[in-house]
Motif scaffolding. Sequence first.
Motif, PDB file in Angstrom:
ATOM      1  N   ILE A   1      -6.658   4.471  -1.779  1.00 57.71           N
ATOM      2  CA  ILE A   1      -5.603   5.221  -0.769  1.00 57.71           C
ATOM      3  C   ILE A   1      -4.409   4.875  -1.305  1.00 57.71           C
ATOM      4  O   ILE A   1      -3.294   5.878  -2.797  1.00 57.71           O
ATOM      5  N   LEU A   2      -4.090   3.318  -2.277  1.00 56.93           N
ATOM      6  CA  LEU A   2      -2.793   3.245  -2.967  1.00 56.93           C
ATOM      7  C   LEU A   2      -2.405   3.712  -4.306  1.00 56.93           C
ATOM      8  O   LEU A   2      -1.883   4.214  -4.844  1.00 56.93           O
ATOM      9  N   CYS A   3      -3.915   4.268  -4.957  1.00 54.82           N
ATOM     10  CA  CYS A   3      -4.186   4.249  -6.194  1.00 54.82           C
ATOM     11  C   CYS A   3      -3.953   6.096  -6.040  1.00 54.82           C
ATOM     12  O   CYS A   3      -3.220   7.087  -7.230  1.00 54.82           O
ATOM     13  N   ARG A   4      -4.075   6.993  -5.232  1.00 56.20           N
ATOM     14  CA  ARG A   4      -4.286   8.468  -5.142  1.00 56.20           C
ATOM     15  C   ARG A   4      -2.431   8.061  -5.088  1.00 56.20           C
ATOM     16  O   ARG A   4      -1.648   9.280  -5.642  1.00 56.20           O
TER      17      ARG A   4
ATOM     18  N   GLY B   1       1.182   2.869  -0.417  1.00 56.10           N
ATOM     19  CA  GLY B   1       1.169   4.374  -0.835  1.00 56.10           C
ATOM     20  C   GLY B   1       1.235   5.726  -0.337  1.00 56.10           C
ATOM     21  O   GLY B   1       1.768   5.980  -0.254  1.00 56.10           O
ATOM     22  N   PRO B   2       1.111   5.759   0.840  1.00 55.36           N
ATOM     23  CA  PRO B   2       1.747   6.826   1.782  1.00 55.36           C
ATOM     24  C   PRO B   2       3.563   7.025   2.117  1.00 55.36           C
ATOM     25  O   PRO B   2       4.143   7.615   2.207  1.00 55.36           O
TER      26      PRO B   2
ATOM     27  N   TRP C   1     -14.103   6.001  -6.188  1.00 53.54           N
ATOM     28  CA  TRP C   1     -14.336   7.187  -6.179  1.00 53.54           C
ATOM     29  C   TRP C   1     -12.490   8.151  -5.673  1.00 53.54           C
ATOM     30  O   TRP C   1     -11.947   8.663  -7.195  1.00 53.54           O
ATOM     31  N   MET C   2     -11.908   8.038  -5.423  1.00 57.33           N
ATOM     32  CA  MET C   2     -10.329   7.779  -5.278  1.00 57.33           C
ATOM     33  C   MET C   2     -10.065   7.026  -6.277  1.00 57.33           C
ATOM     34  O   MET C   2      -8.865   8.172  -7.157  1.00 57.33           O
ATOM     35  N   VAL C   3      -9.999   6.149  -6.996  1.00 55.53           N
ATOM     36  CA  VAL C   3      -8.966   5.878  -8.766  1.00 55.53           C
ATOM     37  C   VAL C   3      -9.768   6.640  -8.792  1.00 55.53           C
ATOM     38  O   VAL C   3      -8.951   6.547 -10.255  1.00 55.53           O
TER      39      VAL C   3
ATOM     40  N   PRO D   1      -1.402  15.878 -10.336  1.00 52.67           N
ATOM     41  CA  PRO D   1      -1.748  14.488  -9.638  1.00 52.67           C
ATOM     42  C   PRO D   1      -2.302  15.391  -8.491  1.00 52.67           C
ATOM     43  O   PRO D   1      -1.597  16.815  -7.681  1.00 52.67           O
ATOM     44  N   ARG D   2      -3.322  15.377  -7.471  1.00 54.52           N
ATOM     45  CA  ARG D   2      -4.198  15.663  -6.230  1.00 54.52           C
ATOM     46  C   ARG D   2      -3.270  14.736  -5.101  1.00 54.52           C
ATOM     47  O   ARG D   2      -4.565  15.581  -4.169  1.00 54.52           O
ATOM     48  N   GLY D   3      -3.151  13.947  -5.260  1.00 55.35           N
ATOM     49  CA  GLY D   3      -2.590  13.754  -3.974  1.00 55.35           C
ATOM     50  C   GLY D   3      -1.742  13.980  -3.020  1.00 55.35           C
ATOM     51  O   GLY D   3      -1.728  14.679  -1.919  1.00 55.35           O
TER      52      GLY D   3
END
Length: 408
Positions: free
Chosen positions: A294-297, A242-243, A376-378, A390-392
């Motif tokens: 985290i990955l989905c973010r 993710g990151p 929640w993140m997903v 996107p919110r990330g």
Amino acid sequence: MTSSSATDPAWQGRADHAAHSVTALFGRKLLFLPGTHLAAVTWHLGQPAGTWQAALQRLGSLAGLQFPWHYWWQAHYVDCLVDAGRRAPASPLAGSLASRLLTGMWLRNAFTFVNNYYDDMAWLALATLRLDALTGETGGSGRRRNAAVRERLKLEFDAASTDHMGGGVFWSKKRDFKNTPATAPVALFYARTGQQAKAQALVDWLDRTLFDPAQGLYLDGARLNAAGDVQVDRAVYTYNQGPVLGALLELGGEANLARVAEVVEAVNRQLTVPGGGTVLRCDGTGDGGLFTGILCRYLALAATDIRLPERTRATAARLVTGTAEAFWSGKRSLGAAEPGGNHPGGSIFSVHAARPAEETYPRGAAVELSTQLQAWMVLEAAAAISSGNPRGRSLADGGERRDGSTLE
């Protein structure tokens, strides 16, 4: 182009439902102090009612003093609250709660934001950067404090980014292991704060040292063995991808964007549930309970970035919305007789997206904060894709990237 479910406006309401469930069940004042907020580690500890153990655990939970102390879970809680605030900017509640959460973290962490783990601090630095952007939009307070947090943590990142083993960031203050969980979010932080050269150097180290071309994914980390040779830990975790995706997208450029496309396709091939279509695998409870969220973010960033090929964007969107749909359909409503049942309409989400919460969290089970933040993140990622925003990313500049392209 994204899947039809990605454009469903119901995702906004589903994300809102998750936000209200998690904050209502886990949110506390630290030591009952006004102006503070913290999330309990667990929601129902499973002790028989009436025992002295149950009484102590409940008191500790209500006061925000449960053990162990999970600094990085709280950092992701900040990020989730920012997601909620960006999704509904007319309401300042989420941003205000996130600001009180930072106060609670500072007190609970013994009057400091410094931690023994550089990845923990990187997650918090990224979250405060996004919180600062939200605060600027909503007119909230705390921006000077947010800037001070980032400046203090930046000193830690600078100290942990060394030429030892050719580059990268140490994982902890033991300084014996460099890994993707620390290097990638620090690289993303540098990229988002105008330090592109530092960020690219860290990404280059990841590509040289920890990217596995055969799998198309990033491995966990590296250390020096007794002979002085670099020894790579070949474990593959969902959240590590993710990151790195975030840093590659933030930096831009042909090579970085090509690597994003490669990683997204590899995630689709190798990190989904067998027979589950586009449902991402999950990694259990504890720290692993955060990994898929985290990955989905960061997949949500890829799903809406017009610099990427349409196929890559569509794949990223399907992975997020497929996983979000599984979490949503597998949730269970709180029973009136359960602790917390006085929160009508609340839900518990499963540990694993592909399995129902009735199975992974039956009534009477201890529900861990990490797993609920993950769902929640997903759901927030799916909502971000459905809105095309996107919110990330910090989005302090309204979504415009430094290479001139936009997310819209």
